[in-house]
Motif scaffolding. Structure first.
Motif, PDB file in Angstrom:
ATOM      1  N   PRO A 213       0.802  -1.235   0.000  1.00 53.81           N
ATOM      2  CA  PRO A 213       0.000   0.000   0.000  1.00 53.81           C
ATOM      3  C   PRO A 213       0.828   1.275   0.000  1.00 53.81           C
ATOM      4  O   PRO A 213       0.334   2.332  -0.420  1.00 53.81           O
ATOM      5  CB  PRO A 213      -0.821  -0.128   1.296  1.00 53.81           C
ATOM      6  CG  PRO A 213      -0.913  -1.585   1.545  1.00 53.81           C
ATOM      7  CD  PRO A 213       0.404  -2.147   1.082  1.00 53.81           C
ATOM      8  N   GLN A 214       2.088   1.205   0.462  1.00 55.70           N
ATOM      9  CA  GLN A 214       2.921   2.405   0.506  1.00 55.70           C
ATOM     10  C   GLN A 214       3.317   2.898  -0.876  1.00 55.70           C
ATOM     11  O   GLN A 214       3.647   4.069  -1.037  1.00 55.70           O
ATOM     12  CB  GLN A 214       4.178   2.134   1.335  1.00 55.70           C
ATOM     13  CG  GLN A 214       3.916   1.916   2.811  1.00 55.70           C
ATOM     14  CD  GLN A 214       3.346   3.146   3.480  1.00 55.70           C
ATOM     15  OE1 GLN A 214       3.834   4.253   3.289  1.00 55.70           O
ATOM     16  NE2 GLN A 214       2.294   2.962   4.268  1.00 55.70           N
ATOM     17  N   VAL A 215       3.299   2.027  -1.872  1.00 54.76           N
ATOM     18  CA  VAL A 215       3.709   2.444  -3.221  1.00 54.76           C
ATOM     19  C   VAL A 215       2.542   3.088  -3.974  1.00 54.76           C
ATOM     20  O   VAL A 215       2.736   3.592  -5.082  1.00 54.76           O
ATOM     21  CB  VAL A 215       4.278   1.254  -4.018  1.00 54.76           C
ATOM     22  CG1 VAL A 215       5.403   0.592  -3.264  1.00 54.76           C
ATOM     23  CG2 VAL A 215       3.199   0.233  -4.356  1.00 54.76           C
ATOM     24  N   LEU A 216       1.350   3.042  -3.411  1.00 55.92           N
ATOM     25  CA  LEU A 216       0.188   3.639  -4.052  1.00 55.92           C
ATOM     26  C   LEU A 216       0.033   5.090  -3.593  1.00 55.92           C
ATOM     27  O   LEU A 216       0.182   5.391  -2.411  1.00 55.92           O
ATOM     28  CB  LEU A 216      -1.081   2.865  -3.698  1.00 55.92           C
ATOM     29  CG  LEU A 216      -1.147   1.398  -4.135  1.00 55.92           C
ATOM     30  CD1 LEU A 216      -2.427   0.761  -3.611  1.00 55.92           C
ATOM     31  CD2 LEU A 216      -1.078   1.275  -5.645  1.00 55.92           C
ATOM     32  N   ALA A 217      -0.285   5.969  -4.526  1.00 59.90           N
ATOM     33  CA  ALA A 217      -0.573   7.358  -4.173  1.00 59.90           C
ATOM     34  C   ALA A 217      -1.835   7.419  -3.310  1.00 59.90           C
ATOM     35  O   ALA A 217      -2.723   6.576  -3.429  1.00 59.90           O
ATOM     36  CB  ALA A 217      -0.745   8.201  -5.432  1.00 59.90           C
TER      37      ALA A 217
ATOM     38  N   VAL B 297      -5.470   5.323  -3.478  1.00 60.92           N
ATOM     39  CA  VAL B 297      -6.053   4.565  -2.364  1.00 60.92           C
ATOM     40  C   VAL B 297      -7.483   5.020  -2.106  1.00 60.92           C
ATOM     41  O   VAL B 297      -8.394   4.202  -1.901  1.00 60.92           O
ATOM     42  CB  VAL B 297      -5.192   4.726  -1.098  1.00 60.92           C
ATOM     43  CG1 VAL B 297      -5.889   4.110   0.113  1.00 60.92           C
ATOM     44  CG2 VAL B 297      -3.831   4.084  -1.289  1.00 60.92           C
ATOM     45  N   ALA B 298      -7.712   6.343  -2.118  1.00 65.41           N
ATOM     46  CA  ALA B 298      -9.054   6.873  -1.865  1.00 65.41           C
ATOM     47  C   ALA B 298     -10.034   6.415  -2.934  1.00 65.41           C
ATOM     48  O   ALA B 298     -11.158   5.986  -2.623  1.00 65.41           O
ATOM     49  CB  ALA B 298      -8.998   8.391  -1.796  1.00 65.41           C
ATOM     50  N   VAL B 299      -9.641   6.498  -4.201  1.00 68.16           N
ATOM     51  CA  VAL B 299     -10.520   6.065  -5.291  1.00 68.16           C
ATOM     52  C   VAL B 299     -10.755   4.554  -5.218  1.00 68.16           C
ATOM     53  O   VAL B 299     -11.876   4.071  -5.448  1.00 68.16           O
ATOM     54  CB  VAL B 299      -9.914   6.461  -6.654  1.00 68.16           C
ATOM     55  CG1 VAL B 299     -10.719   5.861  -7.796  1.00 68.16           C
ATOM     56  CG2 VAL B 299      -9.860   7.972  -6.787  1.00 68.16           C
TER      57      VAL B 299
ATOM     58  N   LEU C  91      -7.129   4.312   6.559  1.00 68.12           N
ATOM     59  CA  LEU C  91      -5.871   4.888   7.031  1.00 68.12           C
ATOM     60  C   LEU C  91      -4.987   3.828   7.681  1.00 68.12           C
ATOM     61  O   LEU C  91      -3.770   3.805   7.456  1.00 68.12           O
ATOM     62  CB  LEU C  91      -6.158   6.019   8.029  1.00 68.12           C
ATOM     63  CG  LEU C  91      -6.803   7.276   7.446  1.00 68.12           C
ATOM     64  CD1 LEU C  91      -7.250   8.204   8.568  1.00 68.12           C
ATOM     65  CD2 LEU C  91      -5.843   8.003   6.511  1.00 68.12           C
ATOM     66  N   VAL C  92      -5.578   2.949   8.471  1.00 69.05           N
ATOM     67  CA  VAL C  92      -4.802   1.872   9.089  1.00 69.05           C
ATOM     68  C   VAL C  92      -4.266   0.936   8.016  1.00 69.05           C
ATOM     69  O   VAL C  92      -3.092   0.546   8.049  1.00 69.05           O
ATOM     70  CB  VAL C  92      -5.677   1.100  10.102  1.00 69.05           C
ATOM     71  CG1 VAL C  92      -4.949  -0.146  10.595  1.00 69.05           C
ATOM     72  CG2 VAL C  92      -6.041   1.999  11.283  1.00 69.05           C
ATOM     73  N   TRP C  93      -5.105   0.564   7.055  1.00 72.50           N
ATOM     74  CA  TRP C  93      -4.675  -0.320   5.965  1.00 72.50           C
ATOM     75  C   TRP C  93      -3.498   0.271   5.209  1.00 72.50           C
ATOM     76  O   TRP C  93      -2.549  -0.436   4.851  1.00 72.50           O
ATOM     77  CB  TRP C  93      -5.851  -0.560   5.013  1.00 72.50           C
ATOM     78  CG  TRP C  93      -5.513  -1.419   3.836  1.00 72.50           C
ATOM     79  CD1 TRP C  93      -5.555  -2.784   3.762  1.00 72.50           C
ATOM     80  CD2 TRP C  93      -5.092  -0.966   2.537  1.00 72.50           C
ATOM     81  NE1 TRP C  93      -5.169  -3.203   2.515  1.00 72.50           N
ATOM     82  CE2 TRP C  93      -4.882  -2.110   1.741  1.00 72.50           C
ATOM     83  CE3 TRP C  93      -4.856   0.288   1.982  1.00 72.50           C
ATOM     84  CZ2 TRP C  93      -4.465  -2.030   0.419  1.00 72.50           C
ATOM     85  CZ3 TRP C  93      -4.434   0.372   0.664  1.00 72.50           C
ATOM     86  CH2 TRP C  93      -4.246  -0.776  -0.103  1.00 72.50           C
ATOM     87  N   GLN C  94      -3.550   1.573   4.965  1.00 75.87           N
ATOM     88  CA  GLN C  94      -2.487   2.212   4.204  1.00 75.87           C
ATOM     89  C   GLN C  94      -1.195   2.317   5.000  1.00 75.87           C
ATOM     90  O   GLN C  94      -0.102   2.171   4.452  1.00 75.87           O
ATOM     91  CB  GLN C  94      -2.927   3.608   3.765  1.00 75.87           C
ATOM     92  CG  GLN C  94      -1.898   4.315   2.896  1.00 75.87           C
ATOM     93  CD  GLN C  94      -2.198   5.794   2.749  1.00 75.87           C
ATOM     94  OE1 GLN C  94      -2.898   6.380   3.577  1.00 75.87           O
ATOM     95  NE2 GLN C  94      -1.676   6.397   1.708  1.00 75.87           N
TER      96      GLN C  94
END
Length: 303
Positions: free
Chosen positions: A119-123, A127-129, A172-175
């Motif tokens: 998930p850290q490599v995703l903007a 993530v929101a979309v 937020l926790v997932w990200q």
């Protein structure tokens, strides 16, 4: 000797001057300007703002939307670090110490680190979309599709005021959790394995090994993680603005201070009021960081 010392001091000063000037111009100066604009009624169209003193701050005290945003930020300041650190410590412990043989990690721990970090490599906007689609309130939503198949849906994860905030918190926790799994894993890798083996020889089980050995030795890393997550909790603008209904809704159930700063500045064109919100957020974040460092201070454990 005195001349050589003077030349050395001048040489060092010449190297330090450039970064100090850049810091003053691009960091300190915007803060000073924001504090000044916060005491004006500037709407972005006049050359000289009208000075109104502390009126914007007095107005904040009676703004119900502002207090909702503050409440949500405080809730995130408490819940996001606690949940993320707890999950990250658990997985980091499993990946490094939780194996069946000795104090090795579980099988495939290297692969799991990559998966957790993904998930850290995703903007943030991606993530929101992505989670907008996951939480869709119809049969095409990843969560509502199986719920509807069993006659339990649809559930308005983002349209129900009672669920929207918790949905944002879950995202937020997932990200964030993957980064701290890697961070805590790096900290565990720096702890001598002999300490874990000695504790096991003394009869320590997995729970005792975690709370009596792992956590105390990782406390400095946990302290840093807590401060970073607290700052993240104050800066959740992108997730809230892109993912939620009405950019902070429904009924202001997910709004945060950063979203209200943007809304007041670029939708209502109340730049003075938005700057006042920014000043409050600045001291809020600074106070949290100082308080966290003081409360979590403890004697350093050498190993």
């Amino acid at each position: 000797m005195l001349f050589n010392r003077y030349r050395r001091g001048l040489f060092i000063t010449s190297f330090l001057a450039a970064p100090v000037i850049l810091y003053l111009v691009y960091v300190i100066s915007p803060y000073v300007q924001a504090f000044y604009i916060a005491m004006t009624d500037w709407r972005g169209v006049t050359a000289v703002p009208n000075f109104i003193g502390l009126d914007n701050f007095q107005r904040l005290l009676g703004d119900s939307v502002f207090w909702k945003a503050v409440t949500h930020n405080i809730a995130l300041l408490v819940l996001l670090p606690v949940i993320t650190i707890a999950i990250a410590l658990f997985f980091a412990f499993l990946l490094n110490v939780g194996g069946k043989q000795g104090v090795s990690g579980i099988r495939g721990s290297g692969f799991y680190r990559v998966v957790f970090f993904f998930p850290q490599v995703l903007a943030v906007t991606i993530v929101a979309v992505l989670f907008q689609q996951v939480f869709r309130p119809d049969g095409s939503g990843m969560l509502n599709a199986p719920l509807m198949a069993f006659g339990l849906g649809p559930v308005g994860f983002l349209s129900d005021p009672d669920l929207a905030f918790w949905s944002v918190l879950g995202v937020l926790v997932w990200q964030a959790v993957g980064f701290y799994v890697v961070l805590f894993s790096a900290g565990l890798a720096g702890i001598p394995k002999d300490m874990f083996e000695a504790a096991q020889i003394d009869g320590a089980g997995r729970i005792t090994l975690f709370f009596r050995v792992t956590l105390p030795l990782l406390w400095d890393t946990v302290q840093v993680a807590w401060v970073y997550l607290g700052i993240l909790a104050m800066d959740v603008f992108a997730i809230v603005w892109v993912m939620t209904d009405q950019q902070g809704g429904p009924d202001w159930s997910t709004t945060v201070m950063a979203a209200e700063i943007y809304r007041n500045a670029f939708e209502y064109f109340r730049f003075g009021y938005a700057s006042a919100l920014g000043v409050v957020m600045f001291f809020f974040t600074l106070g949290f960081a100082v308080l966290s460092l003081r409360l979590s201070r403890r004697e350093r454990i050498e190993y």
